[in-house]
Motif scaffolding. Structure first.
Motif, PDB file in Angstrom:
ATOM      1  N   PRO A 268       9.488   2.258  -3.432  1.00  0.00           N
ATOM      2  CA  PRO A 268       8.376   2.809  -1.988  1.00  0.00           C
ATOM      3  C   PRO A 268       7.447   2.563  -1.719  1.00  0.00           C
ATOM      4  CG  PRO A 268       8.957   4.587  -3.583  1.00  0.00           C
ATOM      5  CD  PRO A 268      10.439   3.056  -3.574  1.00  0.00           C
ATOM      6  N   LEU A 269       6.999   1.446  -2.883  1.00  0.00           N
ATOM      7  CA  LEU A 269       5.760   0.814  -2.951  1.00  0.00           C
ATOM      8  C   LEU A 269       5.924  -0.216  -1.661  1.00  0.00           C
ATOM      9  CD1 LEU A 269       4.534   1.323  -5.728  1.00  0.00           C
ATOM     10  CD2 LEU A 269       3.274   2.361  -4.592  1.00  0.00           C
ATOM     11  N   VAL A 270       7.350  -0.441  -1.683  1.00  0.00           N
ATOM     12  CA  VAL A 270       7.322  -1.738  -0.529  1.00  0.00           C
ATOM     13  C   VAL A 270       7.545  -1.775   0.747  1.00  0.00           C
ATOM     14  CG1 VAL A 270       9.129  -3.844  -0.264  1.00  0.00           C
ATOM     15  CG2 VAL A 270       8.166  -3.362  -2.570  1.00  0.00           C
ATOM     16  N   THR A 271       8.441  -0.716   0.703  1.00  0.00           N
ATOM     17  CA  THR A 271       9.536   0.010   1.835  1.00  0.00           C
ATOM     18  C   THR A 271       8.500   0.953   2.539  1.00  0.00           C
ATOM     19  OG1 THR A 271      10.276   1.993   0.767  1.00  0.00           O
ATOM     20  CG2 THR A 271      11.711   0.342   1.212  1.00  0.00           C
ATOM     21  N   SER A 272       7.567   1.722   2.303  1.00  0.00           N
ATOM     22  CA  SER A 272       6.173   2.262   3.000  1.00  0.00           C
ATOM     23  C   SER A 272       5.030   2.015   1.980  1.00  0.00           C
ATOM     24  CB  SER A 272       6.490   3.598   2.713  1.00  0.00           C
ATOM     25  OG  SER A 272       6.368   3.795   1.440  1.00  0.00           O
ATOM     26  N   ASP A 273       3.930   2.108   3.107  1.00  0.00           N
ATOM     27  CA  ASP A 273       2.326   2.368   2.566  1.00  0.00           C
ATOM     28  C   ASP A 273       2.178   2.264   0.715  1.00  0.00           C
ATOM     29  OD1 ASP A 273      -0.121   2.105   3.409  1.00  0.00           O
ATOM     30  OD2 ASP A 273      -0.569   3.384   2.151  1.00  0.00           O
ATOM     31  N   PRO A 274       1.626   0.784   0.546  1.00  0.00           N
ATOM     32  CA  PRO A 274       1.169  -0.185   0.957  1.00  0.00           C
ATOM     33  C   PRO A 274       1.495  -1.260   1.497  1.00  0.00           C
ATOM     34  CG  PRO A 274       0.884   0.231  -1.655  1.00  0.00           C
ATOM     35  CD  PRO A 274       1.361   1.246  -0.959  1.00  0.00           C
ATOM     36  N   HIS A 275       2.842  -1.043   1.480  1.00  0.00           N
ATOM     37  CA  HIS A 275       3.978  -2.141   1.791  1.00  0.00           C
ATOM     38  C   HIS A 275       3.217  -3.315   0.631  1.00  0.00           C
ATOM     39  CE1 HIS A 275       5.237   0.076   5.184  1.00  0.00           C
ATOM     40  NE2 HIS A 275       3.733   0.654   5.373  1.00  0.00           N
ATOM     41  N   ILE A 276       4.056  -3.331  -0.677  1.00  0.00           N
ATOM     42  CA  ILE A 276       3.658  -4.546  -1.057  1.00  0.00           C
ATOM     43  C   ILE A 276       4.827  -5.806  -1.189  1.00  0.00           C
ATOM     44  CG2 ILE A 276       3.484  -5.053  -4.024  1.00  0.00           C
ATOM     45  CD1 ILE A 276       0.392  -3.506  -3.038  1.00  0.00           C
ATOM     46  N   ARG A 277       4.440  -7.059  -1.004  1.00  0.00           N
ATOM     47  CA  ARG A 277       5.018  -7.978  -1.464  1.00  0.00           C
ATOM     48  C   ARG A 277       4.521  -8.973  -2.242  1.00  0.00           C
ATOM     49  NH1 ARG A 277       6.228  -5.492   1.887  1.00  0.00           N
ATOM     50  NH2 ARG A 277       6.965  -6.085   4.194  1.00  0.00           N
ATOM     51  N   PHE A 278       3.357  -9.092  -2.741  1.00  0.00           N
ATOM     52  CA  PHE A 278       3.095 -10.354  -3.697  1.00  0.00           C
ATOM     53  C   PHE A 278       2.704  -9.085  -5.171  1.00  0.00           C
ATOM     54  CE2 PHE A 278      -0.162 -12.338  -6.146  1.00  0.00           C
ATOM     55  CZ  PHE A 278       0.770 -13.363  -7.304  1.00  0.00           C
ATOM     56  N   TYR A 279       3.086  -9.763  -6.074  1.00  0.00           N
ATOM     57  CA  TYR A 279       2.528  -8.739  -7.631  1.00  0.00           C
ATOM     58  C   TYR A 279       2.696  -9.919  -8.514  1.00  0.00           C
ATOM     59  CZ  TYR A 279       2.540  -6.107 -11.867  1.00  0.00           C
ATOM     60  OH  TYR A 279       2.106  -5.750 -12.888  1.00  0.00           O
ATOM     61  N   ALA A 280       1.438  -9.733  -9.133  1.00  0.00           N
ATOM     62  CA  ALA A 280       1.125 -10.547 -10.207  1.00  0.00           C
ATOM     63  C   ALA A 280       0.714  -9.760 -11.847  1.00  0.00           C
ATOM     64  CB  ALA A 280       0.871 -11.838 -10.035  1.00  0.00           C
ATOM     65  N   GLY A 281       1.407  -9.648 -13.414  1.00  0.00           N
ATOM     66  CA  GLY A 281       0.915  -8.687 -13.823  1.00  0.00           C
ATOM     67  C   GLY A 281       0.248  -9.335 -15.181  1.00  0.00           C
ATOM     68  N   TYR A 282      -0.601  -9.527 -15.778  1.00  0.00           N
ATOM     69  CA  TYR A 282      -0.421 -10.368 -16.783  1.00  0.00           C
ATOM     70  C   TYR A 282      -1.070  -8.987 -18.568  1.00  0.00           C
ATOM     71  CZ  TYR A 282      -2.423 -13.000 -20.701  1.00  0.00           C
ATOM     72  OH  TYR A 282      -2.819 -13.430 -22.583  1.00  0.00           O
ATOM     73  N   PRO A 283       0.762  -9.045 -19.150  1.00  0.00           N
ATOM     74  CA  PRO A 283       0.080  -8.252 -20.191  1.00  0.00           C
ATOM     75  C   PRO A 283      -1.084  -7.538 -20.724  1.00  0.00           C
ATOM     76  CG  PRO A 283       1.737  -9.749 -20.596  1.00  0.00           C
ATOM     77  CD  PRO A 283       0.735  -9.923 -19.353  1.00  0.00           C
ATOM     78  N   LEU A 284      -1.448  -6.263 -20.760  1.00  0.00           N
ATOM     79  CA  LEU A 284      -2.676  -6.205 -21.705  1.00  0.00           C
ATOM     80  C   LEU A 284      -1.620  -5.956 -23.175  1.00  0.00           C
ATOM     81  CD1 LEU A 284      -5.033  -3.871 -19.468  1.00  0.00           C
ATOM     82  CD2 LEU A 284      -4.790  -6.689 -19.923  1.00  0.00           C
TER      83      LEU A 284
END
Length: 335
Positions: A99-115
């Motif tokens: 749902p974060l992709v199909t609706s608001d905020p319409h995420i396309r790209f993600y990059a995460g560095y683990p803490l």
């Protein structure tokens, strides 16, 4: 939902930092703003992944404070030891129905560095997101790693500050005397118990050498113990009498350890005056009983439940024609 193999310990480690649901802090906000600027994306987060949610300690470009873990991109990032990147979420089977992709905020790209904390637990991520597909440059990836390490350092520091706060409460509330002192004989810091036990004002104790307040008969031993600490001995346990504001003395049992670089002594003392008095009264009572026992002209003895003699007074033994030592171990029925 993907779960780290150490999940129970990982969540426990996150909770130990006591950072969930805390107020925003500008130190964290600077990192997310820098991450957004460097990676040229509108959204940047410090995300902490609990057992059922991801909560944002800092956020740029996103209004919500948390989301369900079920839809969190970060739940995948914490499975990795390095940067996790999704170039186009609509083309990734793991995320295209999210749902974060199909609706608001319409995420396309993600990059995460683990803490990943010093014990090896990935408690969250520093992540950047965009509403269009993209790929980070090598410089941007390295920058995100450096900013992520800085975020983790802030989390560790937050916990250390919490521990110092609790230690401060212990310092203030303890009935034991806790202090920092110098080998020069002067206190540097005192807890309120010094006033409660000894009666002196803190200002007086800070400007007065504690050697002046040690009982004269205990002074040399105290000087010797301080010299041992000054020479580098790690821990000392000793007792002495310490003068109170009203002129009486209290017996203090000390445990002290030095800080080599500064020469300061970190010490804690317990007031054992009442214990010493009980010991004195017991010793006095034992002496009185021993004197009565030996001076009695009749038979005086101590025996166990089976009637075996443990000790016999001289007059009683001689009256029976024995020396006291000859009767010890015999039963009452034997004589």
């Amino acid at each position: 939902m993907p779960i780290p193999i150490n999940e129970p310990r990982r969540v426990k480690a996150l909770h130990r930092y006591q950072i969930l649901d805390t107020v925003p802090e500008k130190e964290f906000d600077r990192l997310t703003e820098l991450a957004s600027l460097i990676c040229q994306v509108p959204i940047s987060l410090v995300s902490l992944v609990d057992d059922h949610r991801q909560w944002f300690k800092s956020r740029v470009g996103l209004e919500v404070q948390e989301t369900s873990r079920d839809i969190a991109f970060c739940r995948y990032a914490i499975l990795n030891s390095d940067l996790f990147e999704v170039e186009d979420a609509t083309r990734d089977t793991r995320f295209k129905e999210n749902p974060l992709v199909t609706s608001d905020p319409h995420i396309r790209f993600y990059a995460g560095y683990p803490l990943t904390d010093p014990d090896g637990y990935a408690i969250g991520t520093l992540c950047v997101l965009d509403q269009i597909p993209r790929q980070l440059t090598e410089n941007q990836k390295q920058s995100l790693r450096l900013l992520g390490d800085a975020a983790l350092e802030l989390i560790v520091k937050h916990r250390q500050n919490q521990e110092l706060k609790y230690l401060g409460n212990l310092f203030a509330l303890s009935n034991d005397l806790i202090c920092v002192a110098g080998t020069d004989g002067y206190f540097k810091k005192l807890n309120p118990a010094f006033h409660d036990v000894l009666g002196w004002d803190e200002s007086y104790l800070l400007r007065t050498s504690f050697f002046e307040l040690v009982h004269p008969d205990d002074l040399q031993d105290t000087l010797d113990e301080i010299a041992e600490l000054a020479s580098g001995k790690s821990t000392i346990n000793f007792a002495h009498r310490f003068r109170c504001q009203n002129g009486t003395y209290r017996n203090l049992q000390w445990v002290a350890t030095p800080e080599p670089d500064t020469g300061y002594l970190f010490a804690i003392a317990r007031d054992i005056t009442d214990e010493k008095e009980k010991e004195r009264l017991l010793f006095q009572s034992e002496n009185k009983f021993r004197s009565f026992f030996e001076s009695s002209q009749g038979l005086m003895c101590i025996h166990d439940l089976e009637g075996k003699l443990l000790t016999v007074n001289s007059a009683g033994a001689h009256a029976l024609g024995y020396e006291p030592a000859e009767l010890v171990g015999l039963r009452l029925s034997d004589i």
